[in-house]
Design a protein around this motif. Structure first.
Motif, mmCIF file in Angstrom:
data_model
loop_
_atom_site.group_PDB
_atom_site.id
_atom_site.type_symbol
_atom_site.label_atom_id
_atom_site.label_comp_id
_atom_site.label_asym_id
_atom_site.label_seq_id
_atom_site.Cartn_x
_atom_site.Cartn_y
_atom_site.Cartn_z
ATOM 1 N N THR A 15 31.300 26.266 30.252
ATOM 2 C CA THR A 15 30.216 26.225 31.020
ATOM 3 C C THR A 15 28.690 26.845 30.867
ATOM 4 O OG1 THR A 15 30.440 27.851 32.876
ATOM 5 C CG2 THR A 15 31.554 25.600 33.135
ATOM 6 N N CYS A 16 27.638 26.258 30.869
ATOM 7 C CA CYS A 16 26.363 27.006 30.618
ATOM 8 C C CYS A 16 26.194 28.018 31.360
ATOM 9 C CB CYS A 16 25.376 25.836 30.835
ATOM 10 S SG CYS A 16 23.595 26.533 30.781
ATOM 11 N N ARG A 17 25.845 28.936 30.805
ATOM 12 C CA ARG A 17 25.409 30.526 31.488
ATOM 13 C C ARG A 17 24.322 30.341 32.256
ATOM 14 N NH1 ARG A 17 25.497 32.865 26.173
ATOM 15 N NH2 ARG A 17 27.494 33.378 26.697
ATOM 16 N N ILE A 18 23.400 29.486 32.185
ATOM 17 C CA ILE A 18 22.297 29.747 33.231
ATOM 18 C C ILE A 18 22.481 28.620 34.171
ATOM 19 C CG2 ILE A 18 19.693 28.806 33.402
ATOM 20 C CD1 ILE A 18 19.200 30.098 30.752
ATOM 21 N N CYS A 19 22.929 27.288 33.893
ATOM 22 C CA CYS A 19 22.932 26.359 35.247
ATOM 23 C C CYS A 19 24.231 26.034 35.523
ATOM 24 C CB CYS A 19 21.948 25.044 34.795
ATOM 25 S SG CYS A 19 22.992 24.062 33.456
ATOM 26 N N GLY A 20 25.343 26.408 34.828
ATOM 27 C CA GLY A 20 26.655 25.966 35.162
ATOM 28 C C GLY A 20 27.088 24.876 34.832
ATOM 29 N N VAL A 58 24.722 23.196 22.670
ATOM 30 C CA VAL A 58 23.584 23.249 23.746
ATOM 31 C C VAL A 58 23.978 22.560 25.080
ATOM 32 C CG1 VAL A 58 22.834 21.113 22.611
ATOM 33 C CG2 VAL A 58 20.849 22.420 23.853
ATOM 34 N N CYS A 59 23.475 23.082 26.241
ATOM 35 C CA CYS A 59 23.483 22.795 27.434
ATOM 36 C C CYS A 59 22.722 21.354 27.587
ATOM 37 C CB CYS A 59 23.327 23.711 28.428
ATOM 38 S SG CYS A 59 23.206 22.957 30.023
ATOM 39 N N GLU A 60 23.314 20.215 27.916
ATOM 40 C CA GLU A 60 22.463 19.195 27.750
ATOM 41 C C GLU A 60 21.911 19.029 29.220
ATOM 42 O OE1 GLU A 60 23.493 15.878 24.869
ATOM 43 O OE2 GLU A 60 25.274 16.559 25.729
ATOM 44 N N ASP A 61 22.181 19.878 30.103
ATOM 45 C CA ASP A 61 21.262 19.991 31.470
ATOM 46 C C ASP A 61 20.069 21.002 31.383
ATOM 47 O OD1 ASP A 61 22.914 17.863 32.671
ATOM 48 O OD2 ASP A 61 24.608 19.573 33.278
ATOM 49 N N CYS A 62 20.030 22.061 31.091
ATOM 50 C CA CYS A 62 18.844 22.760 30.900
ATOM 51 C C CYS A 62 18.584 23.458 29.671
ATOM 52 C CB CYS A 62 19.426 23.973 31.782
ATOM 53 S SG CYS A 62 20.257 25.241 30.985
ATOM 54 N N GLY A 63 19.112 22.668 28.634
ATOM 55 C CA GLY A 63 18.872 23.360 27.154
ATOM 56 C C GLY A 63 19.060 24.425 26.301
HETATM 57 ZN ZN LIG Z 1 22.436 24.746 31.327
#
Ligand SMILES: [Zn+2]
Length: 421
Positions: A15-20, A58-63
């Motif tokens: 999972t993304c470490r910023i937005c999960g 790359v997280c496709e939600d927050c970049g």
């Molecule tokens: Zn993210």
């Protein structure tokens, strides 16, 4: 951590470490690689080395761009951390200018408590202390903190987390300036880190930090900056999301030249006194202009990395066929990513020269190229070609090696695209 799968001694983030978010797109895989600073002693050359994947998504939600393979931080930054900032004259000059710019811009804040996270050997705090600030450094590397302490900088040897922040606050009160340079990229739990900063920051205080700028990595093909110490590669857009999610705000940002191109970010509490400068939104717009919210630029970086590998090997093969002698110039962490990714060992390079004492007599991790002090060149005579692994210092080095070039010597510069000078 429940959102991580464990494989061997490296965990893999899912999972993304910023937005999960879990919409992660893998665009770069540089292969199983030893830790970039794990230089090998001669007697250990036959023993297997611990290797870990280098997969970038790359997280496709927050970049956010992340290395998803997480190695135990004690292995990365604990006992054997090799880098003393004050060993690099360029770094010392940078941090001195940096300290003076802080004093000039925030003179009132600089008179009170300043905390430097990942203070290394105290290189940034020394000029602030001279100015009269009360300073405190924190760093997990057991070999660097005594150097700072010896220079009169109070130090805490630990990782910075919300828990250590609480302890620091209890003993020292809140800080008017919190500094953190080249550390946020090294942190897995970034929310915990930012919460810690918010906890120790005075209501009118400012949090100033530098991170390598992903846009520079992207546009200049600096894929060799991917190694296990670097967990994240930040553009401003995801960084803003992170800071705001913890009740703070970014009110200014500048581009600086360090580390191949970095951001210097100024943040404070969400209700802090500064107006947000238009540069913040302008930079985010320029990132969107590069289509960082699509897959294209990432795929393009991946194919350019492959291209660098093919071109570089072609150059080295040609030179070896001509019987040329090639020596590596510098043995930085990023050099080991490049050497491992390209499969460059002693079939091409006789050895590598480097100024760093602790690397001498050892061998590069994974590729086992011997590392010697620069004096080796005086004994052996200069090679026909140097492969410049510290390409970020190209301008200064080419200047310094003017005589070598005048006498017919050449440099192979691998990044952003392999070429010969
Ligand atoms: Zn993210």
């Amino acid at each position: 951590m429940s959102n991580n799968k464990t494989s061997g001694s490296a965990k893999r983030r899912t999972t993304c470490r910023i937005c999960g978010g879990s919409r992660l797109f893998q665009f770069l895989s540089l292969g199983d690689t030893p830790l970039a600073d794990a230089f090998v002693e001669k007697e250990n050359l036959d023993k297997p080395e611990a290797k870990y994947p280098l997969d970038v998504e790359v997280c496709e939600d927050c970049g956010l761009v992340m290395l998803v393979n997480i190695v135990d931080p004690e292995l990365l930054f604990g006992d054997n951390y090799a880098f003393y900032t004050s060993g690099s004259p360029q770094a010392v000059a940078h941090f001195r200018r940096y300290a003076h710019s802080i004093i000039e811009r925030f003179p009132e804040l600089a008179k009170k408590l300043t905390i430097d996270i990942a203070a290394n050997d105290g290189v940034l705090l020394r000029p602030l202390k001279e100015f009269g600030a009360k300073v405190l450094g924190i760093d997990p590397a057991k070999n660097v903190t005594p150097v700072a302490s010896a220079a009169g900088i109070p130090m805490i040897t630990d990782f910075f987390t919300e828990i250590t922040a609480k302890k620091i606050e209890e003993e020292n009160g809140k800080a008017s300036l919190v500094l953190a340079n080249n550390v946020l990229a090294h942190v897995d739990d970034v929310h915990d880190f930012v919460r810690g900063v918010k906890l120790i920051l005075d209501p009118h205080g400012v949090f100033i930090f530098e991170v390598q700028y992903f846009v520079k990595l992207l546009t200049n093909n600096q894929f060799d900056n991917v190694y296990h110490e670097h967990h994240s590669f930040y553009a401003l857009r995801p960084l803003k999301k992170l800071i705001e999610s913890e009740g703070m705000k970014i009110f200014d940002v500048e581009e600086v030249n360090t580390q191949g191109g970095s951001l210097r970010v100024f943040a404070e509490h969400a209700d802090g006194p500064h107006f947000v400068k238009p540069t913040v939104q302008e930079m985010i717009q320029s990132e969107l202009g590069l289509k960082l919210d699509t897959r294209e630029p990432y795929k393009s970086l991946s194919s350019r990395a492959q291209h660098v590998k093919e071109e570089l090997i072609k150059i080295l093969d040609d030179l070896k066929k001509q019987g040329k002698k090639i020596v590596g110039y510098g043995a930085p962490a990023k050099g080991n990513t490049l050497l491992n990714f390209c499969g460059i060992s002693t079939q091409y390079l006789d050895y590598i020269i480097d100024k760093t004492y602790f690397k001498h007599g050892k061998f590069t991790p994974g590729t086992h190229i011997p590392v010697f002090p620069i004096e080796k060149i005086q004994e052996d005579g200069p090679p026909d070609y140097y492969l410049l692994l510290v390409w970020n210092y190209a301008a200064g080095i080419l200047n310094q090696e003017e005589e070598f070039i005048k006498k017919g010597g050449h440099f192979i510069i691998p990044i952003p695209a392999p070429h010969i000078i």
